[in-house]
Design an enzyme around this catalytic site. Structure first.
Site, PDB file in Angstrom:
ATOM      1  N   ARG A  36       0.819  -1.210   0.000  1.00 37.97           N
ATOM      2  CA  ARG A  36       0.000   0.000   0.000  1.00 37.97           C
ATOM      3  C   ARG A  36       0.857   1.266   0.000  1.00 37.97           C
ATOM      4  NH1 ARG A  36      -5.421  -1.236   3.652  1.00 37.97           N
ATOM      5  NH2 ARG A  36      -6.575  -2.095   1.909  1.00 37.97           N
ATOM      6  N   LYS A 202     -16.497 -16.342   3.093  1.00 30.85           N
ATOM      7  CA  LYS A 202     -17.860 -15.870   3.361  1.00 30.85           C
ATOM      8  C   LYS A 202     -18.674 -15.621   2.099  1.00 30.85           C
ATOM      9  CE  LYS A 202     -18.913 -13.223   6.887  1.00 30.85           C
ATOM     10  NZ  LYS A 202     -18.868 -11.952   7.623  1.00 30.85           N
ATOM     11  N   GLY A 358      -6.925  -7.969  -0.571  1.00 28.82           N
ATOM     12  CA  GLY A 358      -6.990  -8.925   0.536  1.00 28.82           C
ATOM     13  C   GLY A 358      -6.316 -10.235   0.198  1.00 28.82           C
ATOM     14  N   GLY A 381     -12.295  -4.546   0.986  1.00 22.20           N
ATOM     15  CA  GLY A 381     -13.694  -4.120   1.074  1.00 22.20           C
ATOM     16  C   GLY A 381     -14.053  -3.131  -0.025  1.00 22.20           C
TER      17      GLY A 381
HETATM   18  P1  AMP Z   1     -12.705 -14.119   2.461  1.00 26.43           P
HETATM   19  O1  AMP Z   1     -12.165 -13.088   3.402  1.00 26.43           O
HETATM   20  O2  AMP Z   1     -14.147 -14.364   2.607  1.00 26.43           O
HETATM   21  O3  AMP Z   1     -12.267 -13.870   1.020  1.00 26.43           O
HETATM   22  O4  AMP Z   1     -12.016 -15.489   2.899  1.00 26.43           O
HETATM   23  C1  AMP Z   1     -10.649 -15.749   2.792  1.00 26.43           C
HETATM   24  C2  AMP Z   1     -10.305 -16.932   3.631  1.00 26.43           C
HETATM   25  O5  AMP Z   1     -11.080 -18.031   3.212  1.00 26.43           O
HETATM   26  C3  AMP Z   1      -8.885 -17.404   3.560  1.00 26.43           C
HETATM   27  O6  AMP Z   1      -8.233 -17.107   4.756  1.00 26.43           O
HETATM   28  C4  AMP Z   1      -8.984 -18.907   3.343  1.00 26.43           C
HETATM   29  O7  AMP Z   1      -8.154 -19.652   4.206  1.00 26.43           O
HETATM   30  C5  AMP Z   1     -10.426 -19.193   3.651  1.00 26.43           C
HETATM   31  N1  AMP Z   1     -10.945 -20.375   2.943  1.00 26.43           N
HETATM   32  C6  AMP Z   1     -10.883 -20.632   1.636  1.00 26.43           C
HETATM   33  N2  AMP Z   1     -11.412 -21.817   1.350  1.00 26.43           N
HETATM   34  C7  AMP Z   1     -11.853 -22.353   2.500  1.00 26.43           C
HETATM   35  C8  AMP Z   1     -12.501 -23.561   2.858  1.00 26.43           C
HETATM   36  N3  AMP Z   1     -12.817 -24.485   1.934  1.00 26.43           N
HETATM   37  N4  AMP Z   1     -12.827 -23.752   4.162  1.00 26.43           N
HETATM   38  C9  AMP Z   1     -12.508 -22.821   5.090  1.00 26.43           C
HETATM   39  N5  AMP Z   1     -11.890 -21.656   4.825  1.00 26.43           N
HETATM   40  C10 AMP Z   1     -11.564 -21.416   3.539  1.00 26.43           C
END
Ligand code: AMP
Length: 401
Positions: A36, A202, A358, A381
């Site tokens: 950044r 998520k 991210g 975000g």
């Molecule tokens: P997000 O912030 O929603 O983009 O989520 C990112 C995170 O999702 C990362 O830290 C990954 O380790 C986690 N992630 C990806 N695939 C999986 C999975 N199948 N089960 C649990 N966590 C996951």
């Protein structure tokens, strides 16, 4: 509406207040990722090279808003910025509004760069306090928004400060200009085929972006934990994989929409699973289609990687947000790695690739493909909000070109 940019703004001998996003990760006081800071260099250098006096302001972390906290100080950032610019960066005080800060700004010479201490040491930054904004606005003649990672927020330095500075002096910096070019303009009328690759933990965070982009997409590829909410919606056994039960209805809606709009929705057809959510301890097994009870999907399997790669291969525009698995852990990183490489290969062949910030940006760096992608966003975000098609007040209020 295109905005006035720093490139077309006269800055010589002027004090230029630049909102940057130096919210970098700190590990025991050391900056663990300076992306950044590097991303803001073109704007800062352009001001300094033209004899402007760059007064930089940012937040860092989530301090309590009741004054100085050593753990959230921007002092290490000032030092790193000085190294990157190869010139000293003034860092005058522990309070961005005190007389020492104002005095140092008034004493600046042309071409100098100064960084104010963390804006969030004042509660007024988050609340948009008028007196706080007045003080910051009094520091300069020109305002620049180059804080893409914060553009979806309504903090004082994003809205109240430029609102006070009047027309003719409120412009976008190079970083915000580039982020908008890729995250908004390139996606408004994407070169086809247009493929959206989504993953991460998520599903709820990503549903509005899917709904916004779906009418323009040819392929939607879904991996990561979020795939399991979709697979459950389709009646698959997903074992103990992470599922957002309260989003199954929305997942069904997206599946139906994709069918109606003739978008190819690609979900994983095989899975790398474990009995435990840990890097090394659980029993590992691969399953096709249905996952056995007691196992959770932590990465997409080899057949899914191949299928997803084929969808990416012929694309002319790809947007990627979210890893395909728990890429931080060695046994579950291959899916994300193969997809990152497939997007880089497509880019080499002429595709425009846009990666949300991210985790996907971190994955692109980890797998050494970041420099081969068209654009890796600095905002997590903010990039998602832009993919949702949300207007950014902090950009809209700036002067029109
Ligand atoms: P997000 O912030 O929603 O983009 O989520 C990112 C995170 O999702 C990362 O830290 C990954 O380790 C986690 N992630 C990806 N695939 C999986 C999975 N199948 N089960 C649990 N966590 C996951």
């Amino acid at each position: 509406m295109p905005k006035q940019t720093i490139a077309n703004t006269d800055v010589a001998s002027k004090r230029v207040l630049v909102r940057v996003d130096f919210n970098v990760p700190l590990d025991n006081g050391a900056i663990s990722d300076d992306r950044r800071i590097r991303a803001a260099l073109p704007t800062i250098k352009s001001i300094a090279d033209r004899g402007g006096r760059a007064v930089l302001m940012s937040h860092l972390g989530r301090p309590g808003g009741e004054g100085y906290e050593a753990g959230s100080s921007l002092e290490p950032v000032a030092k790193r910025l000085g190294e990157l610019l190869d010139q000293p960066v003034l860092f005058p005080s522990q309070d961005c509004t005190d007389d020492a800060a104002a005095g140092a700004i008034n004493a600046m010479a042309d071409g100098q760069v100064l960084l104010l201490e963390n804006l969030r040491f004042h509660a007024g930054e988050k609340s948009g306090d008028a007196a706080f904004a007045d003080r910051l606005a009094s520091y300069a003649e020109v305002y620049v928004n180059d804080a893409f990672g914060t553009c979806h927020r309504t903090d004082a330095s994003m809205l109240a400060v430029p609102q006070r500075m009047g027309d003719g002096a409120r412009v976008v910096g190079f970083l915000v200009e580039k982020e908008i070019k890729y995250l908004s303009e390139a996606i408004a009328s994407p070169a086809k085929p247009f493929t959206i690759v989504l993953g991460g933990a998520k599903v709820s965070d990503k549903l509005p972006a899917i709904e916004n982009l779906l009418p323009k997409a040819d392929h939607i590829v879904i991996g990561g934990a979020m795939a399991y909410t979709f697979l459950k919606a389709l009646g698959h056994n997903v074992g103990s994989s992470r599922v957002e039960e309260d989003r199954i209805k929305e997942a069904k809606h997206i599946i139906a929409l994709a069918g109606e709009s003739k978008v190819d929705l690609h979900l994983p057809i095989d899975h790398v699973c474990s009995t435990q959510f840990t890097e090394n301890a659980g029993d590992l097994e691969e399953f096709e289609d249905h996952i056995k009870d007691g196992y959770m999907g932590l990465d997409i399997g080899p057949k899914s990687r191949l299928r997803f790669t084929q969808a990416i291969k012929g694309s002319k525009t790809v947007v990627w947000n979210g890893p395909m698995g728990v890429f931080e852990w060695r046994p579950f990183r291959m899916g994300t790695r193969i997809i990152a490489e497939a997007i880089a290969d497509a880019t080499d062949a002429g595709c425009t690739s846009v990666v949300g910030g991210g985790d996907s940006a971190a994955a692109a760096e980890t797998f050494g493909v970041a420099s081969r992608l068209s654009h890796v966003s600095t905002g997590g975000g903010a990039s998602l909000a832009m993919l949702e098609g949300k207007p950014f007040e902090a950009v809209e209020l700036l002067d029109d070109a």
